[in-house]
Every structure is written in structure tokens, then in C-alpha cells.
Design an enzyme around this catalytic site. Structure first.
Site, PDB file in Angstrom:
ATOM      1  N   SER A  43      14.541 -30.872 -19.310  1.00 22.97           N
ATOM      2  CA  SER A  43      13.410 -30.007 -18.992  1.00 22.97           C
ATOM      3  C   SER A  43      12.185 -30.813 -18.588  1.00 22.97           C
ATOM      4  O   SER A  43      12.099 -32.027 -18.822  1.00 22.97           O
ATOM      5  CB  SER A  43      13.066 -29.124 -20.197  1.00 22.97           C
ATOM      6  OG  SER A  43      12.397 -29.894 -21.185  1.00 22.97           O
ATOM      7  N   ASN A  46      10.932 -32.562 -21.517  1.00 25.55           N
ATOM      8  CA  ASN A  46      11.739 -33.657 -22.073  1.00 25.55           C
ATOM      9  C   ASN A  46      11.237 -35.034 -21.670  1.00 25.55           C
ATOM     10  O   ASN A  46      11.625 -36.046 -22.281  1.00 25.55           O
ATOM     11  CB  ASN A  46      13.207 -33.520 -21.658  1.00 25.55           C
ATOM     12  CG  ASN A  46      13.941 -32.419 -22.387  1.00 25.55           C
ATOM     13  OD1 ASN A  46      14.928 -31.872 -21.897  1.00 25.55           O
ATOM     14  ND2 ASN A  46      13.472 -32.065 -23.586  1.00 25.55           N
ATOM     15  N   ASP A  71      21.715 -26.980 -26.154  1.00 26.78           N
ATOM     16  CA  ASP A  71      20.843 -27.545 -27.184  1.00 26.78           C
ATOM     17  C   ASP A  71      21.642 -27.966 -28.414  1.00 26.78           C
ATOM     18  O   ASP A  71      22.666 -27.353 -28.743  1.00 26.78           O
ATOM     19  CB  ASP A  71      19.784 -26.503 -27.570  1.00 26.78           C
ATOM     20  CG  ASP A  71      18.617 -27.121 -28.314  1.00 26.78           C
ATOM     21  OD1 ASP A  71      18.406 -28.344 -28.196  1.00 26.78           O
ATOM     22  OD2 ASP A  71      17.912 -26.380 -29.028  1.00 26.78           O
ATOM     23  N   ARG A 126       9.921 -37.159 -24.524  1.00 28.06           N
ATOM     24  CA  ARG A 126      10.797 -37.731 -25.548  1.00 28.06           C
ATOM     25  C   ARG A 126      10.712 -39.262 -25.526  1.00 28.06           C
ATOM     26  O   ARG A 126      10.202 -39.849 -24.569  1.00 28.06           O
ATOM     27  CB  ARG A 126      12.238 -37.276 -25.322  1.00 28.06           C
ATOM     28  CG  ARG A 126      12.421 -35.785 -25.564  1.00 28.06           C
ATOM     29  CD  ARG A 126      13.851 -35.413 -25.828  1.00 28.06           C
ATOM     30  NE  ARG A 126      13.963 -34.031 -26.263  1.00 28.06           N
ATOM     31  CZ  ARG A 126      15.061 -33.498 -26.780  1.00 28.06           C
ATOM     32  NH1 ARG A 126      16.159 -34.229 -26.910  1.00 28.06           N
ATOM     33  NH2 ARG A 126      15.085 -32.239 -27.165  1.00 28.06           N
ATOM     34  N   ASN A 184      22.287 -31.519 -29.290  1.00 25.93           N
ATOM     35  CA  ASN A 184      22.975 -32.817 -29.217  1.00 25.93           C
ATOM     36  C   ASN A 184      22.491 -33.802 -30.285  1.00 25.93           C
ATOM     37  O   ASN A 184      23.306 -34.460 -30.945  1.00 25.93           O
ATOM     38  CB  ASN A 184      22.772 -33.440 -27.826  1.00 25.93           C
ATOM     39  CG  ASN A 184      23.494 -32.674 -26.741  1.00 25.93           C
ATOM     40  OD1 ASN A 184      24.521 -32.049 -26.987  1.00 25.93           O
ATOM     41  ND2 ASN A 184      22.954 -32.703 -25.534  1.00 25.93           N
ATOM     42  N   ASN A 185      21.170 -33.912 -30.451  1.00 23.01           N
ATOM     43  CA  ASN A 185      20.643 -34.852 -31.439  1.00 23.01           C
ATOM     44  C   ASN A 185      20.989 -34.433 -32.866  1.00 23.01           C
ATOM     45  O   ASN A 185      21.319 -35.273 -33.716  1.00 23.01           O
ATOM     46  CB  ASN A 185      19.121 -34.992 -31.294  1.00 23.01           C
ATOM     47  CG  ASN A 185      18.731 -35.887 -30.130  1.00 23.01           C
ATOM     48  OD1 ASN A 185      19.489 -36.767 -29.726  1.00 23.01           O
ATOM     49  ND2 ASN A 185      17.554 -35.661 -29.574  1.00 23.01           N
TER      50      ASN A 185
END
Length: 250
Positions: free
Chosen positions: A64, A67, A19, A70, A21-22
């Protein structure tokens, strides 16, 4: 301490929620999505380090079930990066004798990606130095529901009786059932939750949370997590006194 004693302090199976990255991209003032590409490059040294330390299995959370919600451009980028990862990893898996596996709901994945995943699994199926599992379109609740569905189908077909269903039988039907249970679960990025990852398989895992964002996670910090794991007393419902007595007897 002997080599065998040192190995006994290492986890057999490590899982990682990759977790941050953004947030890394925002921190470094990079364009949207660039953090995922940076994060992709962190995995290789961790895999090699696991193999050198004789850790049997590494399972990582790449995408996931949730996800899919998104932004579409990000989902498309993650699918593209996954394709690149598989293509890049295959030669490494063959070089280091590592089995590559994927878990998750493939019904929502692009057909060409599913085919690539199958090819990778078939080509590395007999490798036995360790197993790298990538969770894609995966959720722990989905995994448990799928196991229940398989068991229910067997019961309806009268292949098993309802009274045959217990923890051991159920555990044979969840993903990666043939691997050791997760011993150590690492989450990068500063959040303190499991986010629906390996809920069954990590029931007794030791948890290690770090503020470090995934693209900044290093082998040195991975070793820190292993050291924390080695210092934990794993009781599995027993008392400390029972655990100490078992050590003396063994």
C-alpha cells in the site's frame, strides 16, 4: 441448478487484502520477513481456482501507499519478493492465458521493477481467460485524486465541460476502469477495515472478513467466501421486493 445459474451466483471480480504475514511469522517463530515469503506462495492456487471458476478478475493488495512507512529492510524484502513474483508468474500467465496488470504510484518504485512490470503487462496484454491485478504502492485516495487530476486537465484543455463530469465519467479514469466493479472483497488477518483499498471500485462490494492469516488462507476458505457471497442479496439501493420481482421477470 443449471451451470449458467451457478455462474450467476459467482462474483465477476474478487479483491483480496492479503493481511497477516508478519503475525504468521511471529506465530510460527520464524525470522522477521519470513511471513511475506510464505504468503507469496498462497496466491498461485487462488489464481488457478478463480480461472477454473470463470471469475473474470482478481485484484490483490500487495503493497500500500502507507507501507512505505515500514522498516526499510521490510520494504526492500517486499520489493524483492514482488520481483520474484513477477518472474515466477509470467510463465504461468502465458500457460493459462491470464493478463497480468499492476496499479499504483510507480514513481516511488525502483526503475528495474517498473521495467519488469511493464514487460509483464505487454507480454500478457492480449490474454483473456482472466485478469490478475497486483496493487503496488497503491492507495484508494491516491487513485481517486489521480482520476480527478486527469479530468481537471481535460477540463482546462476544454476537451470536456464541467457539466460533463459525473459518476460515469469519473469511473472511467480510476484504475482498472475496464474491469467489472469489485463484487467481493476479502480481507484476511482479522482486521475489519478497507485500509484505503479500491475505495471507488469496491463501493458496492460484499465484504468478507476472516481471522485466518494470509499464509494460512486456502482454496477451501476461498470457496467459503464464495458461498457467503452467493447467499447475500445484493440490492444496490433497491428493496428486496424489487429484487425478487426482477428475478421473476427475468
Amino acid at each position: 441448478m443449471t451451470a449458467s445459474e451457478e455462474n450467476s451466483l459467482l462474483p465477476k471480480h474478487v479483491a483480496i487484502i492479503m493481511d497477516g504475514n508478519n503475525r504468521f511469522a511471529k506465530k510460527m517463530q520464524m525470522q522477521q520477513g519470513a511471513g511475506h515469503r510464505e504468503g507469496k506462495n498462497v496466491l498461485d492456487p487462488i489464481v488457478e481456482h478463480c480461472r477454473k471458476n470463470q471469475i473474470q478478475a482478481l485484484t490483490v493488495f500487495a503493497f500500500s501507499s502507507e507501507n512505505w512507512n515500514r522498516p526499510q529492510f521490510e520494504v526492500d524484502l517486499l520489493m524483492k519478493l514482488l520481483q520474484e513474483t513477477i518472474q515466477e508468474q509470467l510463465p504461468r500467465m502465458e500457460k493459462f492465458n491470464i493478463a497480468l496488470r499492476f496499479i499504483g504510484d510507480r514513481s516511488r518504485l525502483p526503475a528495474h521493477l517498473c521495467e519488469l512490470m511493464l514487460q509483464a503487462e505487454h507480454r500478457t496484454a492480449n490474454f483473456d481467460s482472466m485478469t490478475l491485478t497486483i496493487a503496488v504502492s497503491y492507495g484508494g485516495m491516491w487513485d481517486i485524486a489521480e482520476a480527478a487530476k486527469k479530468i481537471a486537465a481535460q477540463a482546462v484543455a476544454q476537451k470536456i465541460a464541467v457539466d460533463d463530469i459525473d459518476v460515469a465519467l469519473f469511473g472511467q479514469h480510476v484504475s482498472i476502469a475496464n474491469l467489472p466493479a469489485v463484487d467481493l472483497l476479502i480481507r484476511t488477518g482479522g482486521d475489519y477495515r478497507l485500509s484505503n483499498f479500491l475505495l471507488w471500485q469496491a463501493a458496492y462490494a460484499e465484504l468478507y472478513f476472516t481471522q485466518t492469516l494470509w499464509p494460512e488462507f486456502t482454496v477451501d476458505e476461498f470457496d467459503d467466501a464464495l458461498a457467503v457471497f452467493a447467499g447475500r442479496e445484493r440490492r444496490f439501493g433497491k428493496t428486496s421486493e424489487q429484487i425478487q420481482q426482477e428475478k421473476i421477470e427475468n
